[in-house]
Design an enzyme around this catalytic site. Structure first.
Site, PDB file in Angstrom:
ATOM      1  N   LYS A 136      20.928  -1.834   4.338  1.00 56.21           N
ATOM      2  CA  LYS A 136      19.778  -1.301   5.093  1.00 56.21           C
ATOM      3  C   LYS A 136      18.545  -1.242   4.182  1.00 56.21           C
ATOM      4  O   LYS A 136      18.673  -1.373   2.957  1.00 56.21           O
ATOM      5  CB  LYS A 136      20.119   0.099   5.617  1.00 56.21           C
ATOM      6  CG  LYS A 136      20.419   1.104   4.498  1.00 56.21           C
ATOM      7  CD  LYS A 136      21.049   2.382   5.028  1.00 56.21           C
ATOM      8  CE  LYS A 136      21.362   3.342   3.889  1.00 56.21           C
ATOM      9  NZ  LYS A 136      22.143   4.509   4.340  1.00 56.21           N
ATOM     10  N   TYR A 160      -7.316   8.646 -14.124  1.00 51.52           N
ATOM     11  CA  TYR A 160      -7.737   9.551 -13.045  1.00 51.52           C
ATOM     12  C   TYR A 160      -7.526  11.001 -13.430  1.00 51.52           C
ATOM     13  O   TYR A 160      -6.502  11.355 -14.023  1.00 51.52           O
ATOM     14  CB  TYR A 160      -6.949   9.257 -11.773  1.00 51.52           C
ATOM     15  CG  TYR A 160      -7.430   8.032 -11.048  1.00 51.52           C
ATOM     16  CD1 TYR A 160      -8.720   7.980 -10.505  1.00 51.52           C
ATOM     17  CD2 TYR A 160      -6.608   6.927 -10.908  1.00 51.52           C
ATOM     18  CE1 TYR A 160      -9.163   6.849  -9.832  1.00 51.52           C
ATOM     19  CE2 TYR A 160      -7.039   5.790 -10.232  1.00 51.52           C
ATOM     20  CZ  TYR A 160      -8.326   5.764  -9.698  1.00 51.52           C
ATOM     21  OH  TYR A 160      -8.759   4.653  -9.036  1.00 51.52           O
TER      22      TYR A 160
END
Ligand SMILES: *Cc1c(COP(=O)(O)O)cnc(C)c1O
Length: 358
Positions: free
Chosen positions: A35, A254
């Site tokens: 999956k 940042y």
């Protein structure tokens, strides 16, 4: 053009891990769980490489249809089953096995005429309390399923909630609940995920459902794939695209959250959360620059991370950086980012160039 970030998928390692499942559960059939794009590795390529699997499991109908359209002929079980009659008809059309986990699905089966009957897994909630029919409803559900014309074989399934913790008592409790509520029913069963396969042999039954271990990662809390004789399948690499010399006190990235403790070289690596590298990896998380462990510094950006090159005076632009792979377990990156390896692997994005090697 060399791609900025490459994921090498080692199909030999995948085959090795599959053999490891056989060795751990020699009397069980293997339903390989592929999956979520085979945990980020590429569902079709992984399915083709695991041609020896007795069945595949995916979460959604859409994934199963993709497999069929790619020519995959193995049995396929869909863990979420169907939600309406149109989906149910696709199960018959594509010859898929449905996991039936609630009474509404049984009702749909009863009411819907199919071109050919389908195989069903009755999912039992033995304690995970997510999907599955309640223990007290199992015998009645089983009896109803037996009588439905649209249903051929019925098998039984349950899912373990805490098998990743070898000290948890829940696994044994779930096993006992499962055995108690299925007593007297003649059917094949499936209980074990990867952690069940490796840690709880009493949960092996006719079928096992390995996911994460196929990709070379330990299913256990604080465990390593290597300890379980698994080989990591995915190697994620990038390159240094800049080397900067900063001064003591300069703030990097940042939020200016990281400051240089002294004058120092900083490497910029072309790989960030836009590629699937976890944004929450803390400074100090290691990557391998030219094969040497090198700490990350500052915040992870969308397209890049910064690394501390103080121990690497000879590093050059273009040098290879390994984000995870054999020498840098994905379990370690997951710990540094306070998540689990499953999430790291599933998060690798479309922008990454995949290469399949044998
Ligand atoms: C995802 C999943 C698995 C595989 O679990 P792993 O921990 O990756 O081995 C097995 N069974 C079910 C029902 C699942 O949802």
């Amino acid at each position: 053009m060399i791609p900025a970030v490459e994921a090498h998928i080692n199909l030999t390692a995948l085959a090795h891990n599959f053999a490891r499942v056989r060795k751990a559960a020699p009397n069980s059939k293997i339903m390989a769980v592929i999956k979520a794009n085979a945990y980020g590795h590429g569902m079709i390529q992984v399915a083709k490489a695991l041609f020896a699997a007795d069945a595949f499991a995916v979460a959604r109908l859409q994934e199963a249809v993709q497999l069929r359209q790619a020519g995959i002929k193995n049995e396929i079980a869909v863990l979420e089953g169907f939600q309406n009659a149109a989906e149910l008809m696709d199960f018959a059309r594509y010859e898929l096995q449905a996991v039936v986990h609630q009474p509404a699905q049984i009702e749909l089966l009863r009411r819907t005429q199919l071109e050919n009957p389908i195989q069903v897994w009755l999912k039992i909630d033995s304690g995970m309390h997510r999907m599955g029919v309640a223990p007290e409803a199992v015998q009645a559900c089983w009896k109803v399923l037996q009588k439905i014309e649209s249903v051929s074989i019925v098998r039984l399934m349950t899912h373990l909630a805490s098998a990743d913790d070898r000290r948890s008592e829940q696994t044994q409790q779930q096993l006992e609940t499962f055995k108690r509520v299925t007593a007297g029913i003649e059917a094949e069963t499936s209980i074990a995920n990867s952690a069940g396969i490796l840690g709880w042999p009493q949960t092996h039954s006719e079928w096992v459902r390995p996911g994460i271990m196929l990709y070379g990662v330990s299913p256990f809390l604080d465990g390593w794939g290597e300890d379980e004789e698994l080989e990591l399948v995915m190697t994620l690499t990038s390159r240094l695209i800049a080397i900067k010399n900063f001064k003591e006190g300069d703030a990097i990235g940042y939020g200016a959250s990281w400051r240089c403790p002294e004058d120092m070289p900083v490497g910029i690596v072309s790989c960030g959360y836009g590629d699937g590298y976890p944004r929450h990896a803390v400074p100090g998380t290691l990557v391998m620059v030219n094969g040497m462990p090198t700490p990350l510094l500052a915040r992870v950006s969308m397209d890049s991370i910064c690394v501390d090159l103080r121990q690497q005076p000879d590093a050059e632009i273009g040098d290879t950086v390994l984000l995870w792979g054999e020498s840098m377990p994905v379990e370690e990156i997951a710990q540094s980012a306070t998540t689990i390896p499953y999430e790291i692997l599933c998060s690798v994005t479309q922008r990454v160039q995949f290469q399949y090697i044998t």
